[in-house]
Design a protein around this motif. Structure first.
Motif, PDB file in Angstrom:
ATOM      1  N   MET A   1      70.513 -85.604  20.667  1.00 38.10           N
ATOM      2  CA  MET A   1      70.009 -84.613  21.633  1.00 38.10           C
ATOM      3  C   MET A   1      69.044 -85.258  22.635  1.00 38.10           C
ATOM      4  SD  MET A   1      71.070 -81.484  21.535  1.00 38.10           S
ATOM      5  CE  MET A   1      72.440 -80.816  20.644  1.00 38.10           C
ATOM      6  N   ALA A   2      69.430 -86.401  23.105  1.00 37.33           N
ATOM      7  CA  ALA A   2      68.582 -87.107  24.066  1.00 37.33           C
ATOM      8  C   ALA A   2      68.373 -86.304  25.338  1.00 37.33           C
ATOM      9  CB  ALA A   2      69.217 -88.448  24.402  1.00 37.33           C
ATOM     10  N   VAL A   3      69.261 -85.326  25.555  1.00 37.79           N
ATOM     11  CA  VAL A   3      69.169 -84.502  26.760  1.00 37.79           C
ATOM     12  C   VAL A   3      67.861 -83.731  26.819  1.00 37.79           C
ATOM     13  CG1 VAL A   3      70.261 -82.434  25.776  1.00 37.79           C
ATOM     14  CG2 VAL A   3      70.508 -82.905  28.200  1.00 37.79           C
ATOM     15  N   PHE A   4      67.213 -83.536  25.652  1.00 38.78           N
ATOM     16  CA  PHE A   4      65.975 -82.767  25.626  1.00 38.78           C
ATOM     17  C   PHE A   4      64.731 -83.622  25.903  1.00 38.78           C
ATOM     18  CE2 PHE A   4      68.294 -79.907  22.408  1.00 38.78           C
ATOM     19  CZ  PHE A   4      68.867 -79.190  23.441  1.00 38.78           C
ATOM     20  N   ASN A   5      64.877 -84.948  25.910  1.00 39.30           N
ATOM     21  CA  ASN A   5      63.720 -85.822  26.097  1.00 39.30           C
ATOM     22  C   ASN A   5      63.350 -85.921  27.575  1.00 39.30           C
ATOM     23  OD1 ASN A   5      63.813 -86.275  23.346  1.00 39.30           O
ATOM     24  ND2 ASN A   5      65.119 -88.095  23.570  1.00 39.30           N
ATOM     25  N   LEU A   6      62.882 -84.803  28.121  1.00 40.50           N
ATOM     26  CA  LEU A   6      62.666 -84.761  29.565  1.00 40.50           C
ATOM     27  C   LEU A   6      61.200 -84.697  29.960  1.00 40.50           C
ATOM     28  CD1 LEU A   6      65.451 -82.184  30.471  1.00 40.50           C
ATOM     29  CD2 LEU A   6      65.554 -84.638  30.767  1.00 40.50           C
ATOM     30  N   THR A   7      60.317 -84.488  29.010  1.00 41.85           N
ATOM     31  CA  THR A   7      58.912 -84.314  29.361  1.00 41.85           C
ATOM     32  C   THR A   7      58.027 -85.217  28.526  1.00 41.85           C
ATOM     33  OG1 THR A   7      58.494 -82.605  27.726  1.00 41.85           O
ATOM     34  CG2 THR A   7      59.341 -81.864  29.840  1.00 41.85           C
ATOM     35  N   PRO A   8      56.829 -85.504  29.061  1.00 41.28           N
ATOM     36  CA  PRO A   8      55.905 -86.337  28.298  1.00 41.28           C
ATOM     37  C   PRO A   8      55.404 -85.645  27.037  1.00 41.28           C
ATOM     38  CG  PRO A   8      55.047 -85.819  30.519  1.00 41.28           C
ATOM     39  CD  PRO A   8      56.336 -85.108  30.353  1.00 41.28           C
ATOM     40  N   SER A   9      55.637 -84.304  26.932  1.00 38.51           N
ATOM     41  CA  SER A   9      55.135 -83.568  25.771  1.00 38.51           C
ATOM     42  C   SER A   9      56.060 -83.702  24.561  1.00 38.51           C
ATOM     43  CB  SER A   9      54.963 -82.085  26.113  1.00 38.51           C
ATOM     44  OG  SER A   9      56.200 -81.522  26.482  1.00 38.51           O
ATOM     45  N   ASP A  10      57.133 -84.520  24.689  1.00 41.82           N
ATOM     46  CA  ASP A  10      58.096 -84.648  23.602  1.00 41.82           C
ATOM     47  C   ASP A  10      57.466 -85.029  22.264  1.00 41.82           C
ATOM     48  OD1 ASP A  10      61.070 -84.770  22.898  1.00 41.82           O
ATOM     49  OD2 ASP A  10      60.290 -86.669  22.153  1.00 41.82           O
ATOM     50  N   PRO A  11      56.486 -85.978  22.219  1.00 38.21           N
ATOM     51  CA  PRO A  11      55.894 -86.334  20.926  1.00 38.21           C
ATOM     52  C   PRO A  11      55.078 -85.198  20.298  1.00 38.21           C
ATOM     53  CG  PRO A  11      55.424 -87.995  22.596  1.00 38.21           C
ATOM     54  CD  PRO A  11      55.947 -86.787  23.305  1.00 38.21           C
ATOM     55  N   SER A  12      54.792 -84.162  21.062  1.00 43.34           N
ATOM     56  CA  SER A  12      53.968 -83.075  20.535  1.00 43.34           C
ATOM     57  C   SER A  12      54.693 -82.343  19.413  1.00 43.34           C
ATOM     58  CB  SER A  12      53.606 -82.091  21.653  1.00 43.34           C
ATOM     59  OG  SER A  12      54.764 -81.435  22.102  1.00 43.34           O
ATOM     60  N   THR A  13      53.933 -81.656  18.597  1.00 43.35           N
ATOM     61  CA  THR A  13      54.505 -80.935  17.469  1.00 43.35           C
ATOM     62  C   THR A  13      54.075 -79.476  17.495  1.00 43.35           C
ATOM     63  OG1 THR A  13      52.628 -81.588  16.105  1.00 43.35           O
ATOM     64  CG2 THR A  13      54.612 -82.957  15.967  1.00 43.35           C
ATOM     65  N   PHE A  14      54.854 -78.655  16.804  1.00 49.03           N
ATOM     66  CA  PHE A  14      54.515 -77.248  16.607  1.00 49.03           C
ATOM     67  C   PHE A  14      54.299 -77.013  15.118  1.00 49.03           C
ATOM     68  CE2 PHE A  14      57.106 -77.203  20.497  1.00 49.03           C
ATOM     69  CZ  PHE A  14      56.290 -76.470  21.339  1.00 49.03           C
ATOM     70  N   ILE A  15      53.618 -75.942  14.814  1.00 53.35           N
ATOM     71  CA  ILE A  15      53.426 -75.532  13.429  1.00 53.35           C
ATOM     72  C   ILE A  15      54.166 -74.208  13.226  1.00 53.35           C
ATOM     73  CG2 ILE A  15      51.768 -74.942  11.608  1.00 53.35           C
ATOM     74  CD1 ILE A  15      51.396 -77.790  12.582  1.00 53.35           C
ATOM     75  N   LEU A  16      55.162 -74.212  12.340  1.00 52.81           N
ATOM     76  CA  LEU A  16      55.872 -72.984  11.987  1.00 52.81           C
ATOM     77  C   LEU A  16      55.159 -72.348  10.792  1.00 52.81           C
ATOM     78  CD1 LEU A  16      59.570 -74.225  12.281  1.00 52.81           C
ATOM     79  CD2 LEU A  16      58.556 -72.401  13.647  1.00 52.81           C
ATOM     80  N   MET A  17      54.656 -71.148  10.983  1.00 52.46           N
ATOM     81  CA  MET A  17      53.809 -70.519   9.969  1.00 52.46           C
ATOM     82  C   MET A  17      54.597 -69.825   8.860  1.00 52.46           C
ATOM     83  SD  MET A  17      50.802 -71.341  10.674  1.00 52.46           S
ATOM     84  CE  MET A  17      49.906 -70.278   9.541  1.00 52.46           C
ATOM     85  N   GLY A  18      55.895 -69.713   8.992  1.00 49.06           N
ATOM     86  CA  GLY A  18      56.664 -68.983   7.987  1.00 49.06           C
ATOM     87  C   GLY A  18      56.554 -67.492   8.247  1.00 49.06           C
ATOM     88  N   ILE A  19      56.081 -66.758   7.260  1.00 49.96           N
ATOM     89  CA  ILE A  19      55.926 -65.306   7.401  1.00 49.96           C
ATOM     90  C   ILE A  19      54.437 -64.975   7.318  1.00 49.96           C
ATOM     91  CG2 ILE A  19      56.603 -63.023   6.532  1.00 49.96           C
ATOM     92  CD1 ILE A  19      59.070 -64.378   5.304  1.00 49.96           C
ATOM     93  N   PRO A  20      53.761 -64.833   8.458  1.00 48.17           N
ATOM     94  CA  PRO A  20      52.324 -64.577   8.474  1.00 48.17           C
ATOM     95  C   PRO A  20      51.963 -63.315   7.692  1.00 48.17           C
ATOM     96  CG  PRO A  20      53.134 -65.014  10.690  1.00 48.17           C
ATOM     97  CD  PRO A  20      54.326 -64.856   9.814  1.00 48.17           C
ATOM     98  N   GLY A  21      50.891 -63.433   6.914  1.00 48.76           N
ATOM     99  CA  GLY A  21      50.440 -62.301   6.105  1.00 48.76           C
ATOM    100  C   GLY A  21      51.040 -62.289   4.713  1.00 48.76           C
ATOM    101  N   LEU A  22      52.120 -63.060   4.547  1.00 48.05           N
ATOM    102  CA  LEU A  22      52.761 -63.111   3.228  1.00 48.05           C
ATOM    103  C   LEU A  22      52.809 -64.547   2.695  1.00 48.05           C
ATOM    104  CD1 LEU A  22      55.783 -60.662   3.808  1.00 48.05           C
ATOM    105  CD2 LEU A  22      53.623 -60.155   2.666  1.00 48.05           C
ATOM    106  N   ASP A  23      51.845 -65.366   3.132  1.00 49.23           N
ATOM    107  CA  ASP A  23      51.814 -66.779   2.733  1.00 49.23           C
ATOM    108  C   ASP A  23      51.820 -66.966   1.220  1.00 49.23           C
ATOM    109  OD1 ASP A  23      50.349 -66.149   5.269  1.00 49.23           O
ATOM    110  OD2 ASP A  23      50.547 -68.318   5.542  1.00 49.23           O
ATOM    111  N   ALA A  24      51.056 -66.123   0.522  1.00 51.74           N
ATOM    112  CA  ALA A  24      50.952 -66.248  -0.934  1.00 51.74           C
ATOM    113  C   ALA A  24      52.276 -65.927  -1.621  1.00 51.74           C
ATOM    114  CB  ALA A  24      49.851 -65.320  -1.457  1.00 51.74           C
ATOM    115  N   ALA A  25      53.122 -65.156  -0.950  1.00 51.18           N
ATOM    116  CA  ALA A  25      54.398 -64.740  -1.549  1.00 51.18           C
ATOM    117  C   ALA A  25      55.575 -65.601  -1.094  1.00 51.18           C
ATOM    118  CB  ALA A  25      54.673 -63.279  -1.205  1.00 51.18           C
TER     119      ALA A  25
END
Length: 318
Positions: A1-25
């Motif tokens: 997917m080299a087509v997506f490497n278009l910005t300097p922000s590529d090395p940046s990461t996101f945090i996927l929280m899952g299901i907020p409010g139900l972390d314990a479950a």
């Protein structure tokens, strides 16, 4: 997917929280998630295996079932594996390129899924309204070509979503309150103007899926008209019976898709965990239930599945 490497922000990461409010479950929630996913994989792979092995099933309807199975396997896998990593291993980090790749695959899969449902409606229309021309109108080659058109359409319509987002500047707060990289969930992380993203994000559900639903409704309108012209009530029932599996699959797919899409934009009153669970069920339930629905409603497929299941379960494998 080299087509997506278009910005300097590529090395940046996101945090996927899952299901907020139900972390314990999360661990408990993962049990039905993984169960639905495994049952879905087994059912769809069984359909692919049986249709592949049986020459008598090399017909347009079963070819469409195989396309549906492949689409559901790829779409659910692109979403569920990351969700299970979050639930079991707390692996919440995802790179920008990984996020955009995931987004591309499940959105393209969704558009492809809709195209297959349209082709299935056309298949039912020809089978009921023009049965004598069915063999000449719907050959395996023609169905394969229609499947290819659906795939190309999915890629062309969905590719702009990650490409537009890859050009966006993202804020310091890169926490996505979701189990996967939904287009609007990621777009909301941007510090730039996302008007184009919002508008294009609405084009897919309302233009693409709206057109598909219109074609399906037209097919069923013509089917009902043809059925009503048949004097025999038994023939009525037999004709409509051939459509019930397809109708069930549509009822599992379209309402949840539109609910998930609209909630991101207009569902401020809906609790996030409710929206996220339902969005995931949109991928999981059809994947699990579709092979069961078609297996129960299609005697020929059910017999062949039964034959191979008995062979696998017998001690000698014969």
């Amino acid at each position: 997917m080299a087509v997506f490497n278009l910005t300097p922000s590529d090395p940046s990461t996101f945090i996927l929280m899952g299901i907020p409010g139900l972390d314990a479950a999360h661990v408990w929630i993962s049990i039905p998630f993984s169960t639905f996913y495994i049952i879905g994989l087994l059912g769809n792979f069984m359909v692919l295996f049986v249709v592949g092995k049986e020459q008598t099933l090399h017909k347009p309807m079963y070819l469409l079932l195989c396309m549906l199975a492949l689409t559901e396997i790829s779409t659910s896998t692109s979403v569920v594996l990351k969700a299970l990593c979050i639930f079991w291993l707390n692996l919440k980090v995802i790179t920008l390129s990984g996020c955009l790749t995931q987004m591309f695959f499940f959105h393209a899969g969704t558009v492809m899924h809709s195209a297959i449902l349209v082709t299935m409606a056309f298949d039912r229309y020809v089978a009921i309204c023009n049965p004598l021309r069915y063999a000449t109108m719907l050959t395996n080659t023609r169905i394969a070509k229609l499947g290819l058109v659906g795939l190309i359409r999915g890629v062309l319509f969905v590719l702009p979503l990650p490409l537009l987002l890859s050009r966006q500047p993202f804020c310091a707060n890169r926490i996505i309150r979701h189990t996967y990289c939904d287009h609007m969930a990621v777009a909301k992380m941007s510090c730039g103007d996302i008007t184009v993203n919002r508008m294009y994000g609405l084009v897919i559900p309302f233009v693409v899926n709206g057109l598909d639903l219109t074609l399906i409704a037209l097919s069923y309108g013509l089917i009902i008209r043809a059925v009503l012209r048949i004097p025999s009530k038994k023939a009525h029932q037999k004709a409509l019976n051939t459509c019930t599996a397809h109708i069930c699959v549509m009822l599992m797919s379209y309402p949840s898709f539109f609910f998930s899409t609209l909630t991101h934009r207009f569902g401020q009153g809906i609790a996030p965990h409710v929206h996220i669970i339902l969005a995931n069920l949109y991928f999981l339930l059809p994947t699990m239930l579709n092979p069961i629905v078609y297996g129960v409603k299609n005697k020929e497929l059910l017999e062949k599945v039964g034959k191979y299941t008995c062979r696998m379960c017998s001690p000698g494998g014969h």
